[in-house]
Scaffold this active site. Structure first.
Site, short mmCIF file in Angstrom:
data_model
loop_
_atom_site.label_atom_id
_atom_site.label_comp_id
_atom_site.label_asym_id
_atom_site.label_seq_id
_atom_site.Cartn_x
_atom_site.Cartn_y
_atom_site.Cartn_z
CB SER A 28 -0.43 -2.91 -5.39
OG SER A 28 0.45 -1.82 -5.33
CG ASN A 60 -3.59 3.03 -0.35
OD1 ASN A 60 -3.44 3.01 -1.56
ND2 ASN A 60 -3.66 1.93 0.38
CE1 TYR A 75 -36.68 10.45 8.37
CE2 TYR A 75 -37.73 12.51 7.68
CZ TYR A 75 -37.83 11.22 8.16
OH TYR A 75 -39.06 10.68 8.42
CB ALA A 121 -0.95 -0.02 1.19
CB ALA A 122 3.02 2.83 2.53
NE ARG A 157 -1.10 10.24 -9.50
CZ ARG A 157 -1.30 9.13 -8.78
NH1 ARG A 157 -1.54 7.99 -9.38
NH2 ARG A 157 -1.28 9.18 -7.46
CB CYS A 185 -8.44 -4.42 4.73
SG CYS A 185 -7.35 -3.16 5.38
CG ASP A 201 0.89 -1.03 8.41
OD1 ASP A 201 0.10 -0.10 8.15
OD2 ASP A 201 0.62 -2.23 8.20
CB VAL A 259 15.88 -4.22 1.60
CG1 VAL A 259 16.88 -3.12 1.96
CG2 VAL A 259 15.30 -3.99 0.21
#
Lengths: 463, 463
Positions: free
Chosen positions: B42, B309, B430, B12-13, B23, B46, B287, B84
């Site tokens: 990726s 993310n 409502y 994710a990160a 980009r 969850c 994390d 690594v």
């Protein structure tokens, strides 16, 4: 000395005010008496379409509190079937007529709460007063329509207007196996949505068996012996057994006007933050009163039970000697039609322009759950942001299960005058059964911020 | 001259950072290479419990982008199955070992993104390293557990810990007709909920067939030939075929520490608003990195894909030469267990006290739809407000369908540091199919404001 509060209109705004005033003051300090033309107090007007569509069986389920309960539990006297004919500010009294006896009497007040509500717009067209043409605003209206459905068992019905009431009643009539035709002047259902979002509803409604006649204007009604038989438009004649008007409502301000109480520019009774009218000791709340729109910063009228309840509560606290302020509205509304849920808040694209903003919009397609999670459904989120600043001006959502209430997050963001840039980083909940990792709302904010940034870069490069 | 970005950790990160940097900068300006120990890039961490519970059939459904897609569409090289081993800040290079060949090589970088994630806590207890004891954090972990379920077809399983992962996996294992026992040290499931809210889950989980052993501490594991056979607690021995650890996770900081990169007080890598670590040209996100908690104003660690993310995106924009800031977190989280949805945001009661606030709480029972509308379900909303000011500090919701995502509205309110008084008048959507006229969130705000007001009046009267 005991003071006396008279309330005109015993539904959402009126009885919220009465109840809140009672919480501030005991019966020996404040006598409270409420008058209502109809047969019911404190009912859910928004529940009427579901009563008509038989999702709700008994009319009593829509009633939060009866006159008996008000008397017994709150020492509030609610007199139903009573018309208030006149307000005399000098005498500090209202003229009341009991419908069952015709007897009239002046009732004095120290404080007066005007909660006269609104009435469905009935167009000034030939035949518009015929039998079989229904406007649905009060519970008595709702009962009349449901009993007509039970009695007449109509084969065909025409709904004039495709706003909230029009759409909700269209669905309700489908539940009676009635062939429903919707006639609407605009290019797409739901004028409170931008046309690109409203057009998403067309397919769902047609799939549900409704006939949509868009871009068509009603010019009159054909009748036979006083009973409607067809709706006439600029494009043809639509035979029908029943007509429902969904052309919006107008605030009931005649009583107030006749007493010399000022209306505001939007045509409702003018009130301040505490719900005071221009007349000493006279308050107004609900559909008959104007509300401050926090985005346009202009007064508006808006007939919604949520505002009526909050305004009534605010007025009641102030009437009782406490302090409360109603901060205004931002135009949040949700509904469903067929399998689609609809939410909107703030300004639409045209409204934003009209209010003097230069809007920049994005619409993003996503899913209501993680794409891989069973039951994920399509949802489209549109954001209207201010060019240059990226301030959020409005939002619209159309999608399946789980779409409508997502508008609340955007309403809360809009309430706090946030930018789409701040919005995109907000810490919202995520779990695969409930949203994609980037919630549709946050994806839309990210796209909107990209659009605002790109537009700014272009603007910087212009000579 | 082409710069080189090295990313450690391709989920994710890390990959959000890589994509955002891409980009900003084309491949001829910025070369991007990412290393990951595991077999995937990726993916939705969850989503793993739902893959284990077979709501999601194929592991590929959880993968947003493969290394091939990164290479082809984004000119990002993702090397999976690479460890690594070392970061040398002076050489500006990382030492990488390819798992399949064992070959080691130094890879130079101009910018370094550390996204090493977190690892499930494995208690230092006898037998804790036995086969059959699973921690579930990475997709490889998830595959290992699912293949064990398919292979072993266990009859009994014990979950140690009743947090998000514990509860989600308990439900997932029930879908395999496994007898599930949950052992949890605290008095109620979900320590991130206040005990009065967490206790609502007990009945639902028992009704679903789970055995809950609360207030019980695991002291070790019995094994046979290296395979777990029972969980030992301070109150007994629970025979089992399988154990899942749900004791939370610890940030993976060893690599950063060994390179001399500073950790923060919460034990994660210390970063600023732009996700810079203390070392020049070195960034951290997800994390393994600390986050600023906007309510306590302290750094925290919190292993959630949403933060990972957003932080990754923020870091990537900055790495690419743009400007973005991550504004922090407020502790929003949602999940479901059995028929109950759970949402929380901000501080719980004990957390608020610990952070120096004097909290005042209310819990309100309501329904997810208008009470009269078919399918209305119970929902309980708890608000934690600051005594005196009425500032919203936190909120918790437990209820059936439609409950969890309601927390977002409260998260948005909390984000903007609003009071419960302001909250109660907010313009939320409502309609009877979606909420009572006073939304549960607004009822709770009204009750909370009444409590704060009453408490203030009492305080004024004290001598």
């Amino acid at each position: 000395m005991t003071q006396r509060l008279v309330v005109i209109g015993a539904d959402a705004a009126g009885m919220s005010a009465a109840s809140a005033a009672r919480r501030e003051r005991d019966a020996d300090e404040l006598e409270i008496i409420a008058f209502d033309q109809g047969n019911y107090t404190s009912y859910s007007a928004c529940g009427i379409p579901y009563f008509i569509g038989r999702d709700v069986d008994e009319v009593t389920e829509l009633i939060a509190r009866t006159p008996d309960e008000f008397a017994r539990n709150h020492h509030i006297e609610a007199r139903i079937r009573h018309d208030v004919l006149n307000i005399d500010l000098d005498r500090r009294a209202v003229l009341v007529r009991a419908r069952h006896t015709g007897a009239e009497a002046w009732e004095g007040f120290d404080q007066l709460m005007i909660a006269t509500g609104a009435t469905p717009v009935r167009p000034a067209l030939p035949g518009a007063d015929a039998a079989g043409i229904y406007g649905v605003q009060t519970l008595d209206d709702g009962l009349a329509l449901r009993s007509a459905l039970e009695r007449v068992r109509p084969r065909r019905a025409v709904i004039v207007g495709a706003g909230y009431i029009g759409l909700e009643l269209a669905e309700a009539l489908c539940a009676w196996n009635v062939e429903v035709t919707l006639v609407h002047r605009g290019p797409a259902p739901m004028a409170t949505l931008d046309p690109d979002m409203g057009s998403m509803l067309i397919e769902a409604m047609q799939g549900f068996g409704m006939t949509l006649r868009l871009g068509e204007t009603v010019t009159g009604f054909e009748t036979d012996a006083g009973q409607v038989t067809a709706v006439v438009t600029d494009q043809g004649t639509i035979p029908t057994d029943l007509v429902v008007l969904g052309l919006g409502v107008r605030p009931n301000t005649a009583l107030a006007e006749q007493a010399g109480i000022s209306l505001g520019p939007a045509g409702g009774i003018a009130v301040d933050r505490q719900l005071r009218t221009g007349a000493e000791g006279v308050w107004a709340a609900g559909d008959c009163a104007e509300k401050f729109h926090r985005v346009t910063r202009r007064p508006v009228t808006m007939a919604l039970g949520t505002h009526a309840n909050k305004e009534g509560r605010t007025a009641g606290i102030n009437i009782g000697g406490g302090y409360a302020a109603f901060p205004g509205v931002i135009g949040t509304a949700i509904t469903k039609v067929c399998n689609l849920e609809i939410g909107r808040t703030g300004l639409g694209e045209a409204e934003a322009t009209e209010a003097g903003f230069d809007p920049l919009t994005v619409a993003v397609d996503s899913t209501t759950r993680a794409g891989y999670y069973p039951g994920a459904k399509p949802i489209r989120t549109k954001l209207i942001a201010e060019r240059g600043t990226g301030r959020l001006l409005g939002a619209q959502i159309v999608g399946e299960e789980g779409a409508a209430k997502r508008i609340d997050v955007l309403a809360m963001a809009l309430w706090h005058e946030t930018t789409v840039e701040e919005l995109l980083n907000t810490d919202l909940g995520y779990a695969p059964p409930f949203s994609p990792l980037w919630d549709p709302v946050l994806i839309a904010a990210r796209m909107s911020w990209q659009a605002v940034s790109a537009d700014r870069m272009l603007a910087d490069r212009r000579p």
